[in-house]
Design a protein around this motif. Structure first.
Motif, PDB file in Angstrom:
ATOM      1  N   ALA A 280       0.821  -1.173   0.229  1.00 38.07           N
ATOM      2  CA  ALA A 280       0.254  -0.007   0.001  1.00 38.07           C
ATOM      3  C   ALA A 280       0.950   1.188   0.175  1.00 38.07           C
ATOM      4  O   ALA A 280       1.847   1.503   1.012  1.00 38.07           O
ATOM      5  CB  ALA A 280      -1.129  -0.060   1.204  1.00 38.07           C
ATOM      6  N   ILE A 281       0.774   1.998  -0.950  1.00 43.85           N
ATOM      7  CA  ILE A 281       1.789   3.250  -1.084  1.00 43.85           C
ATOM      8  C   ILE A 281       0.577   4.595  -1.411  1.00 43.85           C
ATOM      9  O   ILE A 281      -0.306   4.643  -1.797  1.00 43.85           O
ATOM     10  CB  ILE A 281       2.405   3.280  -2.591  1.00 43.85           C
ATOM     11  CG1 ILE A 281       3.216   1.717  -2.415  1.00 43.85           C
ATOM     12  CG2 ILE A 281       3.147   4.392  -2.680  1.00 43.85           C
ATOM     13  CD1 ILE A 281       4.125   1.488  -3.538  1.00 43.85           C
ATOM     14  N   ASP A 282       1.312   5.546  -0.464  1.00 48.96           N
ATOM     15  CA  ASP A 282       0.685   6.830  -0.608  1.00 48.96           C
ATOM     16  C   ASP A 282       0.986   7.454  -1.735  1.00 48.96           C
ATOM     17  O   ASP A 282       2.116   7.963  -1.910  1.00 48.96           O
ATOM     18  CB  ASP A 282       0.893   7.607   0.820  1.00 48.96           C
ATOM     19  CG  ASP A 282       0.196   8.830   1.019  1.00 48.96           C
ATOM     20  OD1 ASP A 282      -0.599   8.969   0.172  1.00 48.96           O
ATOM     21  OD2 ASP A 282       0.003   9.388   2.168  1.00 48.96           O
ATOM     22  N   THR A 283       0.107   7.780  -2.847  1.00 47.37           N
ATOM     23  CA  THR A 283       0.369   8.190  -4.083  1.00 47.37           C
ATOM     24  C   THR A 283      -0.129   9.606  -4.083  1.00 47.37           C
ATOM     25  O   THR A 283      -1.174  10.112  -3.320  1.00 47.37           O
ATOM     26  CB  THR A 283      -0.039   7.520  -4.996  1.00 47.37           C
ATOM     27  OG1 THR A 283      -1.461   7.250  -5.255  1.00 47.37           O
ATOM     28  CG2 THR A 283       0.620   5.903  -5.037  1.00 47.37           C
ATOM     29  N   ALA A 284       0.043  10.217  -5.285  1.00 44.07           N
ATOM     30  CA  ALA A 284      -0.664  11.550  -5.639  1.00 44.07           C
ATOM     31  C   ALA A 284      -2.287  11.415  -5.794  1.00 44.07           C
ATOM     32  O   ALA A 284      -2.800  12.293  -5.446  1.00 44.07           O
ATOM     33  CB  ALA A 284      -0.106  12.302  -6.868  1.00 44.07           C
TER      34      ALA A 284
END
Length: 424
Positions: A132-136
């Protein structure tokens, strides 16, 4: 000429040191590598030497390399530590996706300049194989494609593999076999090297090769070619058996050696001979015979492995003395070992081969000590797992090994400093 001779010695010593360390350490790592491969564990890296790579090539999922400092080698096996530890929560990460929106490449943004950049929020690279990655666009969960590449730097990478190819995903007995394979390879190497030396020098037999005049053996009528079969009804199978039987009374506290009843084979017949040892000035009991030497591989090879077993027992005793009597001053680090190798190089090639066998045996024994970061420490955690019926938390185990490694490095620095001060 003296300068040239000294230069030749230093060159020989340097070659000997490099060869001994390279062979002993690399074959230890090869043991881990081979059994890991056979057990279905992915092995991303196998290196001969340390430091910058001189040459590298890929075969299957493994990158093989030869590096600048030829003093050993190392192997990296998938899942020795959880793959999740590569990407701590909160760390910035660059990633590339395939057409199915699966992560196929990961790394530091400076090493993966064309990738998307985000912040790690959750990662599972053991079971779910997802991040899980915090993206734009907000927090997104991406599946990680098996064998996605993790960039170690801009030009080097290793794969992320599924659980069934990780050490953590293998049953206990397979993991134990992989860990034991390194020390076992060292023991085998020691036996082989001892056997090779024996084939060159020969091994003493129980057949008499020389009877010294004016000695107990001469007075008793022993002759060249006699084979000693028994001493005091004890079967004699080797020269060591013969020597220990002659010394037996002294070891047991006898003030004066008693007559020995020998059974001797001569011309196909056995006959009894009685001989009384005499005491030398050094306190050793002798009867005045020399052995014939055998170069037969059927004798020398088993004798080499017998020496390995005997020396293993002596090493265990030495470790016991080290612990119980605090004889830590007898320890040597890499510098002390290199000095011993250089001294043996002065004496000749076969002395170097012998010291390589001794070092290999000691390397195998040392790695079996149940200290974190060593093979023995990993086996200790496996024993704990076997007893409690479940694994120790891999991250906690990894932390223990990290602390153990740091302590070992500090200890190595202290020993090295002491070795250097002793040399100079």
């Amino acid at each position: 000429m003296p300068i040239i001779s000294h230069l030749e010695f230093y060159v020989r010593a340097a070659i000997a040191i490099v060869c001994v360390f390279l062979v002993c350490v690399t074959l230890h790592e090869f043991g881990h590598f081979y059994v890991a491969k056979k057990s279905g564990v992915a092995v991303p890296i196998f290196s001969i030497g340390f430091g910058p790579k001189l040459v590298k090539w890929n075969r299957g999922e493994t990158e093989y390399s030869i590096r600048l400092l030829p003093l050993g080698g190392f192997v990296q096996m998938a899942g020795e530590a959880p793959q999740e530890t590569w990407f701590p929560v909160g760390q910035e990460v660059a990633y590339e996706l395939d057409d199915e929106l699966r992560i196929v490449r990961l790394g530091d943004p400076k090493d993966l300049k064309r990738g998307y950049v985000g912040t790690v929020r959750r990662v599972d690279l053991t079971d779910a194989m997802e991040m899980a990655i915090d993206t734009a666009e907000g927090i997104r969960t991406f599946p990680v494609k098996p064998y996605a590449r993790v960039m170690l730097n801009a030009r080097s990478s290793i794969p992320i593999v599924e659980k069934h190819e990780q050490m953590l995903g293998k049953p206990l007995w397979k993991r134990a076999a992989v860990i034991l394979a390194g020390p076992v390879m060292n023991f085998l190497l020691a036996g082989v090297l001892f056997a090779i030396v024996n084939m060159h020098t020969g091994i003493p037999t129980t057949t008499i090769g020389e009877v010294e005049p004016h000695t107990p053996a001469y007075a008793a009528g022993l002759q060249v070619g006699d084979k000693i079969v028994q001493i005091n009804n004890r079967a004699i199978r080797s020269w060591d058996d013969l020597r220990s039987s002659i010394q037996a009374d002294l070891i047991s506290g006898g003030a004066k050696p008693k007559p020995l009843r020998l059974l001797v084979s001569r011309d196909g017949q056995t006959r009894p001979v009685t001989v009384t040892p005499e005491i030398e000035k050094n306190g050793e009991a002798l009867i005045g015979i020399e052995s014939t030497m055998s170069y037969n591989p059927l004798r020398t090879v088993p004798a080499g492995f017998s020496e390995m077993v005997r020396d293993t027992g002596l090493t265990v005793q030495a470790y016991g003395q080290l612990v119980w009597h605090h004889q830590f001053s007898s320890l040597s680090g890499p510098v002390g070992i290199a000095d011993v190798i250089s001294q043996q190089a002065r004496l000749g090639f076969w002395n170097v081969v012998m010291i390589a066998g001794v070092l290999s045996l000691n390397l195998g024994m040392f790695n079996l000590i149940p200290i974190p970061a060593l093979d023995g420490g990993r086996l200790l955690f496996m024993i704990i797992e076997l007893v409690r019926g479940r694994k120790v938390d891999p991250q906690k185990e990894g932390f223990v090994h990290f602390v153990g490694f740091a302590i070992l490095m500090l200890f190595a620095v202290v020993i090295t400093y002491r070795d250097v001060t002793h040399l100079f």
